[in-house]
Design a protein around this motif. Structure first.
Motif, PDB file in Angstrom:
ATOM      1  N   ASP A  71      35.275  30.522  43.837  1.00 18.10           N
ATOM      2  CA  ASP A  71      35.105  31.489  44.920  1.00 18.10           C
ATOM      3  C   ASP A  71      36.442  32.096  45.330  1.00 18.10           C
ATOM      4  O   ASP A  71      36.540  33.293  45.601  1.00 18.10           O
ATOM      5  CB  ASP A  71      34.457  30.821  46.131  1.00 18.10           C
ATOM      6  CG  ASP A  71      33.020  30.430  45.873  1.00 18.10           C
ATOM      7  OD1 ASP A  71      32.415  30.995  44.942  1.00 18.10           O
ATOM      8  OD2 ASP A  71      32.502  29.561  46.598  1.00 18.10           O
ATOM      9  N   THR A  72      37.486  31.285  45.363  1.00 16.32           N
ATOM     10  CA  THR A  72      38.811  31.758  45.738  1.00 16.32           C
ATOM     11  C   THR A  72      39.337  32.769  44.732  1.00 16.32           C
ATOM     12  O   THR A  72      39.892  33.812  45.117  1.00 16.32           O
ATOM     13  CB  THR A  72      39.792  30.569  45.844  1.00 16.32           C
ATOM     14  OG1 THR A  72      39.237  29.600  46.732  1.00 16.32           O
ATOM     15  CG2 THR A  72      41.138  31.004  46.341  1.00 16.32           C
ATOM     16  N   GLU A  73      39.176  32.497  43.449  1.00 15.49           N
ATOM     17  CA  GLU A  73      39.620  33.425  42.410  1.00 15.49           C
ATOM     18  C   GLU A  73      38.853  34.743  42.478  1.00 15.49           C
ATOM     19  O   GLU A  73      39.424  35.822  42.313  1.00 15.49           O
ATOM     20  CB  GLU A  73      39.451  32.798  41.034  1.00 15.49           C
ATOM     21  CG  GLU A  73      40.380  31.643  40.765  1.00 15.49           C
ATOM     22  CD  GLU A  73      40.030  30.885  39.498  1.00 15.49           C
ATOM     23  OE1 GLU A  73      40.935  30.260  38.933  1.00 15.49           O
ATOM     24  OE2 GLU A  73      38.851  30.911  39.087  1.00 15.49           O
ATOM     25  N   ARG A  74      37.561  34.641  42.731  1.00 13.92           N
ATOM     26  CA  ARG A  74      36.724  35.839  42.808  1.00 13.92           C
ATOM     27  C   ARG A  74      37.138  36.704  44.000  1.00 13.92           C
ATOM     28  O   ARG A  74      37.245  37.923  43.897  1.00 13.92           O
ATOM     29  CB  ARG A  74      35.256  35.423  42.936  1.00 13.92           C
ATOM     30  CG  ARG A  74      34.283  36.518  42.707  1.00 13.92           C
ATOM     31  CD  ARG A  74      32.837  36.047  42.688  1.00 13.92           C
ATOM     32  NE  ARG A  74      32.601  35.085  41.635  1.00 13.92           N
ATOM     33  CZ  ARG A  74      32.361  33.783  41.823  1.00 13.92           C
ATOM     34  NH1 ARG A  74      32.314  33.290  43.040  1.00 13.92           N
ATOM     35  NH2 ARG A  74      32.159  32.985  40.812  1.00 13.92           N
TER      36      ARG A  74
ATOM     37  N   ARG B  48      40.096  36.724  45.507  1.00 10.12           N
ATOM     38  CA  ARG B  48      41.422  37.279  45.234  1.00 10.12           C
ATOM     39  C   ARG B  48      41.319  38.501  44.319  1.00 10.12           C
ATOM     40  O   ARG B  48      41.975  39.514  44.542  1.00 10.12           O
ATOM     41  CB  ARG B  48      42.313  36.226  44.597  1.00 10.12           C
ATOM     42  CG  ARG B  48      43.673  36.752  44.227  1.00 10.12           C
ATOM     43  CD  ARG B  48      44.653  35.644  43.947  1.00 10.12           C
ATOM     44  NE  ARG B  48      45.883  36.062  43.356  1.00 10.12           N
ATOM     45  CZ  ARG B  48      46.786  36.870  43.889  1.00 10.12           C
ATOM     46  NH1 ARG B  48      46.567  37.390  45.074  1.00 10.12           N
ATOM     47  NH2 ARG B  48      47.898  37.194  43.264  1.00 10.12           N
ATOM     48  N   ALA B  49      40.473  38.414  43.301  1.00  8.93           N
ATOM     49  CA  ALA B  49      40.279  39.542  42.396  1.00  8.93           C
ATOM     50  C   ALA B  49      39.700  40.746  43.157  1.00  8.93           C
ATOM     51  O   ALA B  49      40.090  41.890  42.912  1.00  8.93           O
ATOM     52  CB  ALA B  49      39.372  39.152  41.240  1.00  8.93           C
ATOM     53  N   GLN B  50      38.788  40.490  44.110  1.00  7.00           N
ATOM     54  CA  GLN B  50      38.217  41.564  44.918  1.00  7.00           C
ATOM     55  C   GLN B  50      39.292  42.223  45.773  1.00  7.00           C
ATOM     56  O   GLN B  50      39.354  43.449  45.886  1.00  7.00           O
ATOM     57  CB  GLN B  50      37.099  41.024  45.813  1.00  7.00           C
ATOM     58  CG  GLN B  50      36.482  42.057  46.723  1.00  7.00           C
ATOM     59  CD  GLN B  50      35.739  43.130  45.963  1.00  7.00           C
ATOM     60  OE1 GLN B  50      35.023  42.821  45.026  1.00  7.00           O
ATOM     61  NE2 GLN B  50      35.911  44.378  46.347  1.00  7.00           N
ATOM     62  N   ARG B  51      40.166  41.418  46.374  1.00  3.93           N
ATOM     63  CA  ARG B  51      41.246  41.977  47.202  1.00  3.93           C
ATOM     64  C   ARG B  51      42.208  42.821  46.364  1.00  3.93           C
ATOM     65  O   ARG B  51      42.665  43.880  46.807  1.00  3.93           O
ATOM     66  CB  ARG B  51      42.011  40.856  47.892  1.00  3.93           C
ATOM     67  CG  ARG B  51      41.241  40.226  49.025  1.00  3.93           C
ATOM     68  CD  ARG B  51      42.100  39.259  49.803  1.00  3.93           C
ATOM     69  NE  ARG B  51      41.324  38.619  50.832  1.00  3.93           N
ATOM     70  CZ  ARG B  51      41.075  37.327  50.896  1.00  3.93           C
ATOM     71  NH1 ARG B  51      41.577  36.506  49.991  1.00  3.93           N
ATOM     72  NH2 ARG B  51      40.344  36.828  51.876  1.00  3.93           N
ATOM     73  N   VAL B  52      42.506  42.357  45.163  1.00  2.02           N
ATOM     74  CA  VAL B  52      43.396  43.122  44.279  1.00  2.02           C
ATOM     75  C   VAL B  52      42.747  44.462  43.920  1.00  2.02           C
ATOM     76  O   VAL B  52      43.406  45.504  43.944  1.00  2.02           O
ATOM     77  CB  VAL B  52      43.741  42.304  43.015  1.00  2.02           C
ATOM     78  CG1 VAL B  52      44.403  43.170  41.955  1.00  2.02           C
ATOM     79  CG2 VAL B  52      44.632  41.134  43.377  1.00  2.02           C
ATOM     80  N   ARG B  53      41.447  44.446  43.607  1.00  2.00           N
ATOM     81  CA  ARG B  53      40.740  45.699  43.302  1.00  2.00           C
ATOM     82  C   ARG B  53      40.734  46.644  44.494  1.00  2.00           C
ATOM     83  O   ARG B  53      40.945  47.847  44.354  1.00  2.00           O
ATOM     84  CB  ARG B  53      39.308  45.416  42.856  1.00  2.00           C
ATOM     85  CG  ARG B  53      39.182  44.914  41.445  1.00  2.00           C
ATOM     86  CD  ARG B  53      37.738  44.946  40.969  1.00  2.00           C
ATOM     87  NE  ARG B  53      36.829  44.229  41.842  1.00  2.00           N
ATOM     88  CZ  ARG B  53      36.539  42.926  41.735  1.00  2.00           C
ATOM     89  NH1 ARG B  53      37.112  42.202  40.796  1.00  2.00           N
ATOM     90  NH2 ARG B  53      35.695  42.350  42.567  1.00  2.00           N
ATOM     91  N   ASP B  54      40.505  46.101  45.697  1.00  2.00           N
ATOM     92  CA  ASP B  54      40.493  46.926  46.898  1.00  2.00           C
ATOM     93  C   ASP B  54      41.853  47.569  47.147  1.00  2.00           C
ATOM     94  O   ASP B  54      41.938  48.755  47.482  1.00  2.00           O
ATOM     95  CB  ASP B  54      40.081  46.107  48.122  1.00  2.00           C
ATOM     96  CG  ASP B  54      38.605  45.739  48.110  1.00  2.00           C
ATOM     97  OD1 ASP B  54      37.852  46.322  47.303  1.00  2.00           O
ATOM     98  OD2 ASP B  54      38.221  44.858  48.900  1.00  2.00           O
TER      99      ASP B  54
END
Length: 89
Positions: free
Chosen positions: A23-26, A28-34
């Protein structure tokens, strides 16, 4: 005769690597995309996604260029949802 055992996988994207993302990796990936979408939206506020506009509005006090970008984001946001009108001078 019995049929051989068949493994049925869940639908969705195949794994990247050897294990599912945590969940943490997912997140973090969402924040990077945003953040990447918000950076790409600077100068193109009219066509930017809602999340990118909100991220630009969060950074209003960082610098003068960020303030100008936030102003354009606010106008685009207002025009999109009908509470700001731009008149020709």
């Amino acid at each position: 005769m019995t049929d051989p055992l068949v493994t049925v996988t869940k639908p969705g994207q195949p794994l990247k690597g050897d294990r599912p993302m945590t969940d943490t990796e997912r997140k973090r990936a969402q924040r990077v995309r945003d953040k990447r979408n918000a950076i790409n939206a600077i100068g193109h506020e009219q066509d930017a996604p809602l999340r990118a506009l909100l991220y630009i509005l969060e950074r209003v006090e960082v610098s003068e260029p960020a303030r100008h970008s936030a102003r354009r984001a606010w106008l685009a946001f207002g025009q999109r949802y009908g509470f700001v009108t731009v008149s020709e001078e």
